[in-house]
Design an enzyme around this catalytic site. Structure first.
Site, PDB file in Angstrom:
ATOM      1  N   GLN A 212      -6.121   9.372 -39.298  1.00 54.11           N
ATOM      2  CA  GLN A 212      -7.285   8.527 -39.569  1.00 54.11           C
ATOM      3  C   GLN A 212      -6.833   7.080 -39.687  1.00 54.11           C
ATOM      4  O   GLN A 212      -5.874   6.770 -40.387  1.00 54.11           O
ATOM      5  CB  GLN A 212      -7.945   8.975 -40.877  1.00 54.11           C
ATOM      6  CG  GLN A 212      -8.797   7.931 -41.575  1.00 54.11           C
ATOM      7  CD  GLN A 212     -10.103   7.657 -40.860  1.00 54.11           C
ATOM      8  OE1 GLN A 212     -10.601   8.505 -40.113  1.00 54.11           O
ATOM      9  NE2 GLN A 212     -10.679   6.495 -41.079  1.00 54.11           N
ATOM     10  N   LEU A 213      -7.540   6.185 -39.003  1.00 51.50           N
ATOM     11  CA  LEU A 213      -7.210   4.764 -39.099  1.00 51.50           C
ATOM     12  C   LEU A 213      -8.457   3.919 -39.318  1.00 51.50           C
ATOM     13  O   LEU A 213      -9.472   4.118 -38.653  1.00 51.50           O
ATOM     14  CB  LEU A 213      -6.512   4.282 -37.826  1.00 51.50           C
ATOM     15  CG  LEU A 213      -5.046   4.639 -37.620  1.00 51.50           C
ATOM     16  CD1 LEU A 213      -4.556   4.022 -36.324  1.00 51.50           C
ATOM     17  CD2 LEU A 213      -4.185   4.158 -38.771  1.00 51.50           C
ATOM     18  N   ARG A 214      -8.357   2.980 -40.259  1.00 50.24           N
ATOM     19  CA  ARG A 214      -9.336   1.897 -40.355  1.00 50.24           C
ATOM     20  C   ARG A 214      -8.610   0.555 -40.376  1.00 50.24           C
ATOM     21  O   ARG A 214      -9.236  -0.483 -40.379  1.00 50.24           O
ATOM     22  CB  ARG A 214     -10.219   2.062 -41.588  1.00 50.24           C
ATOM     23  CG  ARG A 214      -9.598   1.633 -42.913  1.00 50.24           C
ATOM     24  CD  ARG A 214     -10.649   1.664 -44.014  1.00 50.24           C
ATOM     25  NE  ARG A 214     -10.256   0.952 -45.207  1.00 50.24           N
ATOM     26  CZ  ARG A 214      -9.842   1.515 -46.329  1.00 50.24           C
ATOM     27  NH1 ARG A 214      -9.732   2.834 -46.394  1.00 50.24           N
ATOM     28  NH2 ARG A 214      -9.540   0.792 -47.374  1.00 50.24           N
ATOM     29  N   ASN A 215      -7.281   0.610 -40.449  1.00 49.44           N
ATOM     30  CA  ASN A 215      -6.428  -0.578 -40.397  1.00 49.44           C
ATOM     31  C   ASN A 215      -5.581  -0.525 -39.126  1.00 49.44           C
ATOM     32  O   ASN A 215      -5.404   0.545 -38.547  1.00 49.44           O
ATOM     33  CB  ASN A 215      -5.496  -0.630 -41.609  1.00 49.44           C
ATOM     34  CG  ASN A 215      -6.216  -1.040 -42.880  1.00 49.44           C
ATOM     35  OD1 ASN A 215      -6.928  -2.047 -42.899  1.00 49.44           O
ATOM     36  ND2 ASN A 215      -6.046  -0.276 -43.941  1.00 49.44           N
ATOM     37  N   GLY A 306      -2.081  10.865 -46.420  1.00 50.36           N
ATOM     38  CA  GLY A 306      -0.993  10.175 -47.091  1.00 50.36           C
ATOM     39  C   GLY A 306      -1.453   9.549 -48.391  1.00 50.36           C
ATOM     40  O   GLY A 306      -2.278  10.103 -49.114  1.00 50.36           O
ATOM     41  N   ARG A 307      -0.940   8.364 -48.666  1.00 46.39           N
ATOM     42  CA  ARG A 307      -1.249   7.659 -49.905  1.00 46.39           C
ATOM     43  C   ARG A 307      -2.608   6.981 -49.840  1.00 46.39           C
ATOM     44  O   ARG A 307      -2.939   6.310 -48.884  1.00 46.39           O
ATOM     45  CB  ARG A 307      -0.154   6.609 -50.162  1.00 46.39           C
ATOM     46  CG  ARG A 307      -0.359   5.729 -51.370  1.00 46.39           C
ATOM     47  CD  ARG A 307       0.714   4.648 -51.446  1.00 46.39           C
ATOM     48  NE  ARG A 307       0.743   3.806 -50.263  1.00 46.39           N
ATOM     49  CZ  ARG A 307      -0.067   2.775 -50.062  1.00 46.39           C
ATOM     50  NH1 ARG A 307      -0.994   2.469 -50.944  1.00 46.39           N
ATOM     51  NH2 ARG A 307       0.032   2.064 -48.951  1.00 46.39           N
ATOM     52  N   ASP A 308      -3.426   7.173 -50.888  1.00 41.99           N
ATOM     53  CA  ASP A 308      -4.700   6.463 -51.072  1.00 41.99           C
ATOM     54  C   ASP A 308      -5.592   6.540 -49.827  1.00 41.99           C
ATOM     55  O   ASP A 308      -6.121   5.532 -49.367  1.00 41.99           O
ATOM     56  CB  ASP A 308      -4.438   5.007 -51.453  1.00 41.99           C
ATOM     57  CG  ASP A 308      -5.680   4.319 -52.023  1.00 41.99           C
ATOM     58  OD1 ASP A 308      -6.506   5.015 -52.640  1.00 41.99           O
ATOM     59  OD2 ASP A 308      -5.822   3.093 -51.847  1.00 41.99           O
ATOM     60  N   HIS A 309      -5.748   7.730 -49.294  1.00 41.89           N
ATOM     61  CA  HIS A 309      -6.550   7.941 -48.097  1.00 41.89           C
ATOM     62  C   HIS A 309      -8.009   7.525 -48.354  1.00 41.89           C
ATOM     63  O   HIS A 309      -8.648   8.004 -49.287  1.00 41.89           O
ATOM     64  CB  HIS A 309      -6.493   9.425 -47.704  1.00 41.89           C
ATOM     65  CG  HIS A 309      -7.144   9.735 -46.401  1.00 41.89           C
ATOM     66  ND1 HIS A 309      -6.417   9.969 -45.250  1.00 41.89           N
ATOM     67  CD2 HIS A 309      -8.442   9.861 -46.051  1.00 41.89           C
ATOM     68  CE1 HIS A 309      -7.253  10.234 -44.263  1.00 41.89           C
ATOM     69  NE2 HIS A 309      -8.485  10.159 -44.723  1.00 41.89           N
ATOM     70  N   ALA A 310      -8.523   6.621 -47.508  1.00 39.74           N
ATOM     71  CA  ALA A 310      -9.925   6.168 -47.559  1.00 39.74           C
ATOM     72  C   ALA A 310     -10.298   5.537 -48.895  1.00 39.74           C
ATOM     73  O   ALA A 310     -11.460   5.505 -49.271  1.00 39.74           O
ATOM     74  CB  ALA A 310     -10.882   7.318 -47.240  1.00 39.74           C
TER      75      ALA A 310
END
Length: 425
Positions: A212-215, A306-310
């Site tokens: 998943q990507l938003r960055n 991973g870390r702090d997803h969404a």
């Protein structure tokens, strides 16, 4: 027969998008129907129902579905679903519509996106909205409801979205007439579940992981994707091309970054890039579950978490999006249970002493040797014009991002997670 996971819900892909003569006839009928304007979030949800991304949903949720999802992660029939998918309307609009009546759903630009048979309408009081927000958005980052509300109304975009909804929700099945701008604007990236499944099957993939990507992809994202390639048949780099919060980087820029990274740093046969049309809800753990749910429809069997997803700000624990998978209900009917499982990966970083990418599980050195990799920190550095630490990202990606930020006239202040200043001890 396909060896990919079946779509969620046990009904195959439930595609609500009309085509050909049926679509043309429905467009003509829509011209004579009452109009209900929909938000950007509702438009994205509608398109996902249209293309089968939200299988088994075929319409906006009833009150029983909404309440069950908020309280127990299940719709009224027992099917797992983690986040409400609802359509709001103001009181005047709701009062003008009779249950059983068909309406046209119209985007803010005037495009008729769908028709809908309104089978139910129910009030959303202030208390109902607060209930939805606390169930959906309140995580381990805030100890009590009072702590949550001290900051949520001002700092949580998902909470602001729900609290800003209108007084009623309309429920009922939809017939989708448009995919909006996505097929043309993101040609070659935006894809339907049927299309991604066809690609995976053509490549002979059975076990597929999604990133998943938003960055934009930095070295940590790259590392996560390569771990997935090692343990699965391939990785689906699946980025959000819907709306984000102010300060986030536009989808077209992120797509260019992913293209550059795949071109120079991956075996292309093991990677597929795709895009999907939702707006971010920033619901942290609940959104991680949503990501796994609709990725199952795309043919994915493992969701990289991973870390702090969404996440956003300090609302969620660093790995709460991993542990929530251990708490969700199971159903004797496998079709109603989430089958896509998490690929849980610890906090990753570049370690100067390891001389490479590592995680808290593999690196024995202290945090002074670690280059902390965070999409939020990357955006903050680029926005403020501060030097980007060595090994943070690939130069070909950073060049694209620097070009984008250099062209911005107005820059939004970026808030970082308090834990993003170090990784372990």
């Amino acid at each position: 027969m396909s060896k990919l996971l079946p779509p969620h819900g046990g009904k195959g892909l439930t595609v609500c998008l009309l085509e050909g003569a049926a679509r043309e006839a429905e467009i003509k009928k829509a011209a004579g129907l009452k109009k209900v304007e929909i938000s950007s979030r509702e438009e994205g949800d509608l398109i996902m129902m249209g293309i089968g991304g939200f299988s088994p949903l075929t319409g906006f949720m009833t009150k029983a579905d909404w309440k069950g999802v908020c309280e127990n992660f299940t719709m009224a029939d027992g099917t797992f679903w983690p986040i409400p998918v609802t359509l709001s309307a103001d009181k005047a609009t709701a009062d003008s519509i009779k249950e059983g009546e068909e309406v046209a759903l119209v985007a803010k630009n005037g495009t008729v996106m769908a028709t809908m048979k309104v089978t139910e309408k129910f009030a959303m009081t202030e208390a109902d909205k607060i209930f939805e927000c606390e169930k959906t958005f309140m995580g381990e980052g805030t100890a009590t409801s009072a702590d949550f509300w001290k900051i949520a109304k001002d700092d949580h975009p998902g909470v602001q979205m729900v609290m800003g909804q209108k007084e009623y929700n309309l429920a009922g099945p939809v017939k989708v007439l448009s995919e909006g701008e996505y097929p043309e604007k993101y040609k070659g990236v935006y894809m339907t579940p049927a299309q991604s499944r066809a690609i995976f099957e053509e490549r002979g993939w059975n076990e597929v992981a999604a990133l998943q990507l938003r960055n934009p992809m930095h070295r940590s994202h790259e590392y996560l994707a390569k771990i997935a390639v090692e343990v699965c048949d391939g990785v689906f780099i699946h980025s959000l091309v819907g709306n984000l919060k102010p300060g986030d980087i536009p989808a077209e820029v992120r797509v260019r970054c992913i293209d550059a990274l795949i071109e120079n740093n991956f075996v292309k046969a093991n990677v597929v890039q795709g895009g999907y049309p939702l707006d971010m809800r920033y619901a942290g753990p609940r959104e991680a579950l949503l990501h796994a749910t609709f990725r199952q429809n795309y043919g994915v069997s493992r969701m990289i978490i991973g870390r702090d997803h969404a996440g956003v700000g300090d609302f969620y624990g660093m790995f709460e999006a991993q542990t929530i998978f251990n708490k969700i209900p199971k159903n004797a009917d496998a079709g109603k249970t989430l089958l896509c499982t998490p690929l849980k990966i610890d906090w990753t970083f570049y370690c100067t002493k390891c001389d490479g990418m590592a995680s808290l599980r593999t690196c024995c050195h202290d945090k002074t040797s670690r280059v902390i990799l965070s999409g939020t920190m990357l955006r903050k550095g680029l926005s403020e014009g501060t030097p980007i630490p060595d090994h943070f990202g690939r130069e070909e990606v950073l060049d694209i991002l620097r070009e984008y930020y250099a062209g911005l006239e107005n820059k939004v202040a970026i808030k970082t997670h308090s834990a993003a200043t170090g990784a372990g001890q």
